[in-house]
Write an enzyme that holds these catalytic residues in place. Structure first.
Site, PDB file in Angstrom:
ATOM      1  N   PRO A  44     -70.749   5.447 -10.695  1.00  0.00           N
ATOM      2  CA  PRO A  44     -69.761   6.491 -10.392  1.00  0.00           C
ATOM      3  C   PRO A  44     -70.288   7.698  -9.618  1.00  0.00           C
ATOM      4  O   PRO A  44     -69.498   8.526  -9.166  1.00  0.00           O
ATOM      5  CB  PRO A  44     -69.248   6.911 -11.774  1.00  0.00           C
ATOM      6  CG  PRO A  44     -70.273   6.441 -12.749  1.00  0.00           C
ATOM      7  CD  PRO A  44     -70.976   5.279 -12.133  1.00  0.00           C
ATOM      8  N   TYR A  95     -69.203  11.362   1.338  1.00  0.00           N
ATOM      9  CA  TYR A  95     -68.543  11.848   0.118  1.00  0.00           C
ATOM     10  C   TYR A  95     -67.025  11.935   0.316  1.00  0.00           C
ATOM     11  O   TYR A  95     -66.263  11.551  -0.567  1.00  0.00           O
ATOM     12  CB  TYR A  95     -69.119  13.209  -0.270  1.00  0.00           C
ATOM     13  CG  TYR A  95     -68.740  13.630  -1.672  1.00  0.00           C
ATOM     14  CD1 TYR A  95     -69.493  13.233  -2.772  1.00  0.00           C
ATOM     15  CD2 TYR A  95     -67.604  14.403  -1.912  1.00  0.00           C
ATOM     16  CE1 TYR A  95     -69.136  13.599  -4.060  1.00  0.00           C
ATOM     17  CE2 TYR A  95     -67.244  14.780  -3.191  1.00  0.00           C
ATOM     18  CZ  TYR A  95     -68.014  14.377  -4.265  1.00  0.00           C
ATOM     19  OH  TYR A  95     -67.656  14.739  -5.538  1.00  0.00           O
ATOM     20  N   HIS A 155     -60.606  20.151  -3.117  1.00  0.00           N
ATOM     21  CA  HIS A 155     -61.975  20.686  -3.117  1.00  0.00           C
ATOM     22  C   HIS A 155     -62.576  20.575  -1.721  1.00  0.00           C
ATOM     23  O   HIS A 155     -62.564  19.509  -1.120  1.00  0.00           O
ATOM     24  CB  HIS A 155     -62.851  19.897  -4.109  1.00  0.00           C
ATOM     25  CG  HIS A 155     -62.689  20.366  -5.519  1.00  0.00           C
ATOM     26  ND1 HIS A 155     -63.615  20.125  -6.499  1.00  0.00           N
ATOM     27  CD2 HIS A 155     -61.702  21.079  -6.109  1.00  0.00           C
ATOM     28  CE1 HIS A 155     -63.200  20.661  -7.636  1.00  0.00           C
ATOM     29  NE2 HIS A 155     -62.040  21.233  -7.423  1.00  0.00           N
ATOM     30  N   TYR A 168     -73.482  18.496  -9.298  1.00  0.00           N
ATOM     31  CA  TYR A 168     -74.320  17.317  -9.526  1.00  0.00           C
ATOM     32  C   TYR A 168     -75.742  17.831  -9.784  1.00  0.00           C
ATOM     33  O   TYR A 168     -76.326  18.482  -8.913  1.00  0.00           O
ATOM     34  CB  TYR A 168     -74.335  16.408  -8.298  1.00  0.00           C
ATOM     35  CG  TYR A 168     -73.013  15.698  -8.036  1.00  0.00           C
ATOM     36  CD1 TYR A 168     -72.812  14.402  -8.482  1.00  0.00           C
ATOM     37  CD2 TYR A 168     -71.981  16.321  -7.342  1.00  0.00           C
ATOM     38  CE1 TYR A 168     -71.610  13.740  -8.250  1.00  0.00           C
ATOM     39  CE2 TYR A 168     -70.774  15.671  -7.102  1.00  0.00           C
ATOM     40  CZ  TYR A 168     -70.598  14.377  -7.561  1.00  0.00           C
ATOM     41  OH  TYR A 168     -69.412  13.729  -7.338  1.00  0.00           O
ATOM     42  N   LYS A 207     -66.732   6.722  -5.855  1.00  0.00           N
ATOM     43  CA  LYS A 207     -66.186   5.775  -4.880  1.00  0.00           C
ATOM     44  C   LYS A 207     -65.324   4.652  -5.496  1.00  0.00           C
ATOM     45  O   LYS A 207     -64.584   3.983  -4.784  1.00  0.00           O
ATOM     46  CB  LYS A 207     -67.322   5.127  -4.073  1.00  0.00           C
ATOM     47  CG  LYS A 207     -68.016   6.084  -3.153  1.00  0.00           C
ATOM     48  CD  LYS A 207     -67.167   6.395  -1.925  1.00  0.00           C
ATOM     49  CE  LYS A 207     -67.587   7.647  -1.224  1.00  0.00           C
ATOM     50  NZ  LYS A 207     -66.679   8.760  -1.306  1.00  0.00           N
TER      51      LYS A 207
HETATM   52  C1  LIG Z   1     -65.713   3.874 -18.081  1.00  0.00           C
HETATM   53  C2  LIG Z   1     -65.466   3.991 -16.598  1.00  0.00           C
HETATM   54  C3  LIG Z   1     -65.596   5.235 -15.960  1.00  0.00           C
HETATM   55  C4  LIG Z   1     -65.371   5.356 -14.601  1.00  0.00           C
HETATM   56  N1  LIG Z   1     -65.509   6.576 -13.986  1.00  0.00           N
HETATM   57  C5  LIG Z   1     -65.317   6.674 -12.660  1.00  0.00           C
HETATM   58  C6  LIG Z   1     -65.472   7.897 -11.975  1.00  0.00           C
HETATM   59  O1  LIG Z   1     -65.801   8.911 -12.573  1.00  0.00           O
HETATM   60  N2  LIG Z   1     -65.262   7.907 -10.628  1.00  0.00           N
HETATM   61  C7  LIG Z   1     -64.891   6.786  -9.928  1.00  0.00           C
HETATM   62  O2  LIG Z   1     -64.681   6.832  -8.722  1.00  0.00           O
HETATM   63  N3  LIG Z   1     -64.728   5.625 -10.538  1.00  0.00           N
HETATM   64  C8  LIG Z   1     -64.916   5.551 -11.880  1.00  0.00           C
HETATM   65  N4  LIG Z   1     -64.748   4.375 -12.484  1.00  0.00           N
HETATM   66  C9  LIG Z   1     -64.314   3.273 -11.661  1.00  0.00           C
HETATM   67  C10 LIG Z   1     -62.791   3.283 -11.485  1.00  0.00           C
HETATM   68  O3  LIG Z   1     -62.185   3.683 -12.686  1.00  0.00           O
HETATM   69  C11 LIG Z   1     -62.395   1.878 -11.079  1.00  0.00           C
HETATM   70  O4  LIG Z   1     -62.982   1.629  -9.835  1.00  0.00           O
HETATM   71  C12 LIG Z   1     -60.876   1.666 -11.009  1.00  0.00           C
HETATM   72  O5  LIG Z   1     -60.330   1.681 -12.292  1.00  0.00           O
HETATM   73  C13 LIG Z   1     -60.584   0.318 -10.344  1.00  0.00           C
HETATM   74  O6  LIG Z   1     -59.234   0.023 -10.482  1.00  0.00           O
HETATM   75  P1  LIG Z   1     -58.749  -1.471 -10.613  1.00  0.00           P
HETATM   76  O7  LIG Z   1     -57.267  -1.378 -10.706  1.00  0.00           O
HETATM   77  O8  LIG Z   1     -59.347  -2.293  -9.547  1.00  0.00           O
HETATM   78  O9  LIG Z   1     -59.371  -2.021 -11.980  1.00  0.00           O
HETATM   79  P2  LIG Z   1     -59.045  -1.583 -13.463  1.00  0.00           P
HETATM   80  O10 LIG Z   1     -58.743  -0.137 -13.545  1.00  0.00           O
HETATM   81  O11 LIG Z   1     -60.150  -2.130 -14.289  1.00  0.00           O
HETATM   82  O12 LIG Z   1     -57.707  -2.348 -13.815  1.00  0.00           O
HETATM   83  C14 LIG Z   1     -57.663  -3.743 -14.027  1.00  0.00           C
HETATM   84  C15 LIG Z   1     -56.494  -4.071 -14.928  1.00  0.00           C
HETATM   85  O13 LIG Z   1     -56.435  -5.486 -15.097  1.00  0.00           O
HETATM   86  C16 LIG Z   1     -56.180  -5.772 -16.454  1.00  0.00           C
HETATM   87  N5  LIG Z   1     -56.684  -7.119 -16.770  1.00  0.00           N
HETATM   88  C17 LIG Z   1     -57.958  -7.504 -17.006  1.00  0.00           C
HETATM   89  N6  LIG Z   1     -58.021  -8.814 -17.276  1.00  0.00           N
HETATM   90  C18 LIG Z   1     -56.760  -9.282 -17.202  1.00  0.00           C
HETATM   91  C19 LIG Z   1     -56.183 -10.557 -17.388  1.00  0.00           C
HETATM   92  N7  LIG Z   1     -56.935 -11.611 -17.709  1.00  0.00           N
HETATM   93  N8  LIG Z   1     -54.857 -10.700 -17.226  1.00  0.00           N
HETATM   94  C20 LIG Z   1     -54.084  -9.610 -16.900  1.00  0.00           C
HETATM   95  N9  LIG Z   1     -54.573  -8.379 -16.731  1.00  0.00           N
HETATM   96  C21 LIG Z   1     -55.896  -8.211 -16.872  1.00  0.00           C
HETATM   97  C22 LIG Z   1     -56.917  -4.681 -17.209  1.00  0.00           C
HETATM   98  O14 LIG Z   1     -56.395  -4.497 -18.515  1.00  0.00           O
HETATM   99  C23 LIG Z   1     -56.654  -3.476 -16.312  1.00  0.00           C
HETATM  100  O15 LIG Z   1     -55.483  -2.779 -16.666  1.00  0.00           O
HETATM  101  C24 LIG Z   1     -64.993   4.224 -13.839  1.00  0.00           C
HETATM  102  C25 LIG Z   1     -64.846   2.998 -14.466  1.00  0.00           C
HETATM  103  C26 LIG Z   1     -65.099   2.853 -15.827  1.00  0.00           C
HETATM  104  C27 LIG Z   1     -64.971   1.500 -16.477  1.00  0.00           C
END
Ligand SMILES: Cc1cc2nc3c(=O)[nH]c(=O)nc-3n(C[C@H](O)[C@H](O)[C@H](O)COP(=O)(O)OP(=O)(O)OC[C@H]3O[C@@H](n4cnc5c(N)ncnc54)[C@H](O)[C@@H]3O)c2cc1C
Length: 392
Positions: A293, A385, A72, A201, A297
């Site tokens: 969101p 962005y 995009h 948006y 980011k």
């Molecule tokens: C509902 C929702 C919608 C979102 N929409 C957007 C969006 O539109 N745009 C955007 O940029 N960002 C969005 N985000 C944010 C983005 O998805 C996150 O920033 C991203 O998932 C971060 O990745 P991560 O691997 O750090 O954490 P996570 O994806 O949360 O992964 C963490 C992992 O650790 C595991 N875990 C947790 N506790 C334990 C434990 N005690 N022991 C072992 N494993 C564990 C979890 O099961 C999970 O699989 C959204 C987040 C949510 C919750």
């Protein structure tokens, strides 16, 4: 069991870190609380910065994103009933973003990990972290009723906002900064063609709306809803009717509706934990920070943390240098706070705040008018962005 880096969490941060380390010959084990299918069932982010694409490239998992993702060059701002395009490609000297779902990024990383025969422990319960203030940290977990222990050089806490890694740090060693917004996003995923080629948006008197997509045939739409709203209060029909009300006439005309594949409400929060290193334990991604969101980011920040962390570990093992490790927290936080600022600002500009009333709406519309008519202001929006550089 012994490994060099024990990674807690198989979300995008944990899996990307594992793959980058593997590419550099650094042994790692990923320990995840949920099943692989559960992790893949979470519908989340969808807009990837160039920096994230570069890291996926470095990890050897960018092929499908390039083939199936949608590059995009711009997005649209809708306010006072009219749409205005922000040409981020032109404003940033040729940068763009890639629309490719977090689920697909995770799927590609899981496939690469499985193909390389790397050890991922799914459905691990009672994960606990020990002795990360020593040179011999350990991770314990239970799997199928059996206790296991991993000794390692480093622990990477990639386990999201509700994970165990940050919670294992003494409260006196970590400073938390948090802002909770009085609304959430009601999201719908549906197999219908997107209403536009680019994201829209929308700032409207009825609240914010976002028209996003995952492909040419799959759309992701969001509505601002009060933070105490429940999915049970909504049906597909109610959702589509409300979305249509928040669009301009031309977009409303083009809107294709259909049954939702998923409907959920995500609360909006800004959150940062400082520092991100505690001895041999390093936090990355949502374990250390959350952004609302707006501005997409969250996933991108998780990726840039992992970029810094993988370089720090590679430097440590290859060059016996501590520099990357010592600077990890400060490097990440400098970039994180800028993304926190941008996400907070964009959220404040686009949403209805119950307490600000019509005055607040007028101020937002004046700022939006300025944004789309001033090249300096549009450039600042576009620059943030597409993602700020790793070295700023
Ligand atoms: C509902 C929702 C919608 C979102 N929409 C957007 C969006 O539109 N745009 C955007 O940029 N960002 C969005 N985000 C944010 C983005 O998805 C996150 O920033 C991203 O998932 C971060 O990745 P991560 O691997 O750090 O954490 P996570 O994806 O949360 O992964 C963490 C992992 O650790 C595991 N875990 C947790 N506790 C334990 C434990 N005690 N022991 C072992 N494993 C564990 C979890 O099961 C999970 O699989 C959204 C987040 C949510 C919750």
């Amino acid at each position: 069991m012994r490994t060099q880096v024990a990674i807690i969490g198989a979300g995008p941060s944990g899996l990307l870190l594992g793959q980058l380390l593997h590419k550099a010959g650094i042994d790692n084990i990923v320990i995840e609380r949920q099943s692989g299918d559960y992790v893949l069932g979470r519908i989340r982010a969808g807009v990837l910065e160039q920096i994230t694409m570069d890291l996926l490239e470095q990890a050897g998992v960018a092929q499908r994103a390039h083939a199936e993702g949608l590059p995009h060059d711009g997005f649209e701002l809708l306010f006072k009933g009219e749409r205005h395009r922000i040409d981020m490609h032109k404003l940033t000297g040729g940068k763009r973003v890639m629309v490719y779902g977090q689920t697909e990024v995770t799927r590609d990383l899981m496939a690469a990990r499985a193909a390389a025969g790397l050890n991922t422990v799914y459905e691990a319960s009672n994960v606990s972290l020990h002795d990360f203030d020593s040179q011999q940290p350990r991770v314990r977990y239970e799997k199928d009723g059996v206790q296991h222990e991993i000794t390692c050089d480093f622990i990477a806490g990639c386990d999201g906002f509700h994970g165990v890694a940050r919670a294992s740090v003494p409260a006196s060693a970590v400073q938390l900064y948090e802002k909770v917004y009085p609304f959430g996003w009601l999201g719908v995923l549906a197999d219908v063609p997107p209403v536009g080629e680019e994201l829209i948006y929308a700032n409207t008197p009825r609240g914010f709306a976002l028209c996003s997509m995952r492909s040419h045939t799959r759309s992701r739409y969001y509505l601002q809803v009060p933070s105490d709203d429940k999915v049970e209060n909504w049906t597909d029909t109610l959702f589509w009717e409300e979305l249509a009300r928040r669009l301009d006439p031309a977009a409303r005309e083009r809107l294709v509706t259909g049954p939702s594949l998923e409907m959920s409400i995500a609360p909006l929060r800004s959150f940062v934990a400082e520092p991100m290193r505690f001895g041999q334990l390093f936090l990355a991604g949502d374990a250390a920070h959350i952004v609302p969101p707006t501005g997409a980011k969250g996933l991108n920040l998780a990726a840039s943390d992992v970029g810094y962390l993988s370089s720090a570990f590679i430097e440590h093992y290859r060059e016996r240098s501590q520099a990357g490790i010592d600077h990890y927290s400060a490097r990440c936080l400098s970039r994180i706070w800028k993304a926190e600022r941008f996400s907070w600002w964009f959220t404040s500009l686009m949403h209805r705040f119950p307490e600000t009333g019509e005055f607040g709406q007028k101020i937002q519309e004046a700022e939006l008018d300025y944004l789309v008519n001033s090249e300096a202001a549009s450039t600042s929006l576009a620059e943030n962005y597409v993602g700020l550089p790793m070295k700023l």
